[in-house]
Scaffold this active site. Structure first.
Site, PDB file in Angstrom:
ATOM      1  N   GLY A  70      -8.421   0.053   0.274  1.00  0.00           N
ATOM      2  CA  GLY A  70      -9.371  -0.437   1.258  1.00  0.00           C
ATOM      3  C   GLY A  70     -10.734  -0.657   0.655  1.00  0.00           C
ATOM      4  O   GLY A  70     -10.923  -0.573  -0.556  1.00  0.00           O
ATOM      5  N   ASP A 116      -2.377   8.528  -8.889  1.00  0.00           N
ATOM      6  CA  ASP A 116      -2.973   7.223  -9.146  1.00  0.00           C
ATOM      7  C   ASP A 116      -4.126   7.329 -10.141  1.00  0.00           C
ATOM      8  O   ASP A 116      -5.246   6.906  -9.876  1.00  0.00           O
ATOM      9  CB  ASP A 116      -3.426   6.595  -7.821  1.00  0.00           C
ATOM     10  CG  ASP A 116      -3.521   5.073  -7.917  1.00  0.00           C
ATOM     11  OD1 ASP A 116      -3.082   4.507  -8.941  1.00  0.00           O
ATOM     12  OD2 ASP A 116      -4.036   4.451  -6.971  1.00  0.00           O
TER      13      ASP A 116
END
Ligand SMILES: *[C@@H]1O[C@H](CO)[C@@H](O)[C@H](O)[C@H]1NC(C)=O
Ligand SMILES: *[C@@H]1O[C@H](CO)[C@@H](O)[C@H](O)[C@H]1NC(C)=O
Length: 671
Positions: free
Chosen positions: A365, A478
């Site tokens: 986002g 990640d």
């Protein structure tokens, strides 16, 4: 005699024995207020009389304290005047670690020939006592009892919690995990980094040439059985004039090392300390015995501010309901109240999520810069569109829990907010943005090698902390340069931990399913879909290579002589004996070859296709700190055909994963 007179007059707490040959020499400090100690490095005496050798949150620091007067340890009446006299000493210490299960690095009581140590003594596993240049030399004349809280394999340490007797070096002549014999005859184990005060007694019998080291928690009287009891002749170690002291240091991980009181006597039994008179440890923040982390202390001001805001706006909302600021609240969220931010505050903070405040667009986002209205705290607000409510409770619980993690190389998560179709995360603001911009954006200044190496080590220590430093194993999922943010001092701070989970709970048809990022995904991950610590290590390997080479892990536009896959290229250069050809050309020749080679080779080791063949983050940290010699690369199971791993899989196999494509990978480059 003047110094003796001066000491007695000046220091009421200390009673100093008179030094004359053959007689007893001793001192007692029930607290060190005004004590005549010579301090150096980080050592200081606090206003209430604690001797603080090192402090938490410092890296690679050392502190030493010496009793100022020399002690004559050799017995002049012995035949050649070279026999060490008996002595006895006791002290109370306390080690308060930065992170509960990790100590860094320990402390030692020692006797040495000079009032001061060579200028090149090293921190970390050297305990601030020795250096590579003087290890194991008989000219050192150093006797030490170490309280070691980190395991150094190079010194054959038995574990990361032991007491050892050292002569002229750091391979202990005897060592044992701390324990004591309770009156009931049971042996009880202790942890040096429990944050609890403990007492050590060191007794040397010069006639029978025997040394005892005894340990017990404070307020437990000296156990009858010593922890270490060995035959040892200290005569070759002692010189006639010797100095007593304490040494301590921090490494990659730190602890506060304190001494609360100390007494010593030559040729006799030392006086017992008056435990009630000993100074108290500072309470605030750091006393961590059973509790996990000092979350509240750090977050409290923010929570308080948020609560104040919440109250103010709560009243306002009753007066005028603004649909604009409507949030999604569910009953279960009451548990997480303090971590919940008001949407209105975030709206105001980011000037209505104005484009100008946009810091970046990441896989999850948009991220906006903001200043919280009342507290004026600078934050980064990540806005994630998310429709599903399924699994939301678990996710929020996890985010809040994970948000309690504190490490100087992690970006702190301050809280969250929920709206219909939207999830907002509030992070501490990192003024220098993400690392990938510095690596890949030609208009940005070039980070020099020492900054890069520092960033690599920082991120390694954050991952190590996530994997092992907490009661639960946290898998980041990640790790990549765009998730490494830079604070004001350009320290690398890992962000977005646990976020990938959002897409595990609750299915999300509209959102691209990006769990992890192509090029950083371990090959077994595409098979099993199960992230674990070794998939993080794989991603960290790719990350190290990209920082050293200034290249993305996968570059579809790579020139013919440079493989598309970075690790293949580094590997093929390594096999030609030219690994340094892969160094980021922007660095020129301005880097430390040894460090660069270490990073590149370690990058290859972490990129092993076989998860079990990868090092752990603990080992990675040890390699980076030089505490562990790097494994021989020829044992790496990459075959020299370049792309193949030992299990026969081609590295290219995971170029195409079910959930990602190269174009998505390119898009997710921002934060
Ligand atoms: C104490 O520590 C020793 C060695 O570290 C271990 O073998 C033993 O099981 C421990 N005892 C208890 C009661 O935990
Ligand atoms: C060391 O401990 C042993 C066993 O408890 C004891 O017999 C001996 O006297 C002690 N020696 C000293 C110097 O305290």
């Amino acid at each position: 005699m003047f110094s003796v007179f001066k000491l007695t007059v000046l220091f009421l707490l200390a009673r100093i024995g008179v030094a004359s040959q053959g007689e007893e020499v001793g001192f007692i400090y029930n607290g060190f207020g005004g004590a005549d100690l010579q301090l150096d490095g980080t050592a200081n005496i606090t206003s209430n009389g604690l001797l603080m050798l090192t402090k938490v949150n410092t890296r690679q620091q050392q502190g030493h304290a010496f009793y100022v007067n020399p002690i004559h340890f050799l017995d002049p009446s012995s035949p050649d005047g070279a026999v060490a006299l008996s002595f006895s000493t006791t002290f109370v210490f306390d080690i308060v670690p930065e992170f509960t299960p990790l100590g860094g690095h320990g402390m030692a009581f020692f006797i040495g020939p000079t009032r001061g140590l060579p200028s090149d003594v090293q921190a970390s596993q050297y305990l601030g006592l020795f250096s590579d240049s003087n290890l194991n030399k008989s000219e050192n004349h150093i006797f030490a009892v170490e309280l070691d809280t980190a395991q150094s394999l190079v010194f054959n340490d038995i574990n990361d919690n032991h007491v050892g007797i050292d002569i002229n070096g750091l391979v202990s002549v005897a060592s044992a995990p701390p324990s004591y014999f309770h009156k009931d005859g049971q042996s009880k184990n202790l942890s040096l980094i429990s944050g609890e005060s403990m007492q050590v007694w060191i007794d040397y019998d010069g006639v029978h040439k025997h040394l005892n080291v005894t340990l017990a928690p404070i307020h437990v009287s000296k156990p009858a059985l010593p922890l270490l009891s060995i035959s040892l002749d200290l005569s070759p170690v002692m010189k006639d004039s010797m100095f007593l002291g304490f040494s301590s240091c921090t490494g990659h991980v730190s602890s506060s090392h304190y001494v609360l009181g100390w007494s010593f006597k030559l040729n006799g039994q030392t006086e017992e300390l008056n435990l009630d008179q000993l100074p108290k440890l500072p309470r605030q923040g750091q006393r961590r015995t059973n509790q996990k982390l000092p979350i509240l202390i750090i977050v409290l001001p923010i929570i308080a501010a948020a609560l104040v805001l919440a109250t103010i706006f709560g009243i306002q909302i009753i007066i005028k309901r603004k649909r604009n600021f409507a949030e999604v609240h569910e009953e279960w969220e009451l548990d997480f109240g303090p971590h919940r931010f008001k949407y209105k505050d975030l709206y105001v903070a980011t000037k209505g999520f104005k484009h100008k405040e946009l810091l970046g667009i990441g896989g999850f986002g948009r991220v906006y810069r903001g200043v919280l209205p009342t507290s004026k705290i600078e934050v980064a607000v990540k806005k994630i569109s998310h429709e599903s409510t399924q699994g939301m409770r678990e996710f929020v619980a996890e985010i809040v829990t994970v948000g309690q993690l504190r490490h100087r190389n992690l970006v702190t998560l301050l809280g969250y907010c929920r709206r219909k179709g939207e999830f907002l995360l509030v992070y501490e603001c990192m003024p220098n943005g993400s690392l990938d911009k510095f690596l890949f954006n030609p208009s940005m200044p070039v980070l020099n090698w020492s900054q890069r190496f520092q960033i690599i080590r920082g991120v390694a220590s954050a991952l190590f902390y996530l994997h092992e430093g907490w009661e639960q194993v946290v898998v980041h999922r990640d790790v990549k340069s765009s998730n490494v943010l830079l604070d004001r001092e350009f320290n690398g701070r890992l962000g977005d931990f646990g976020l990938a989970r959002l897409y595990d709970h609750g299915t999300e048809p509209q959102t691209t399913h990006v769990v992890g990022t192509l090029g950083y995904l371990a090959p077994e991950f595409s098979r099993t879909g199960k992230p674990n610590t070794s998939t993080d290590v794989f991603a960290f390997g790719a990350f190290m290579l990209e920082v050293a080479c200034g290249r993305r892990p996968i570059n579809p536009r790579a020139s013919a002589d440079q493989d598309v896959v970075l690790v293949d290229w580094v590997f093929s250069c390594w096999s030609k004996g030219a690994i340094l050809d892969t160094v980021d050309p922007k660095l020129g020749i301005n880097y430390v070859e040894g460090e660069m080679e270490l990073v590149l080779k370690l990058g290859l080791l972490c990129s092993n296709g076989v998860p079990t063949a990868r090092p752990t983050m603990r080992q990675v940290v040890q390699y980076l700190e030089g505490e562990l010699p790097l494994t021989d690369l020829s044992s790496l199971t990459l075959s020299d055909s370049g792309l193949k791993f030992v299990d026969g899989r081609s590295f290219d196999d995971f170029l195409v994963t079910p959930s990602s494509s190269v174009s998505e990978w390119t898009l997710s480059g921002g934060r």
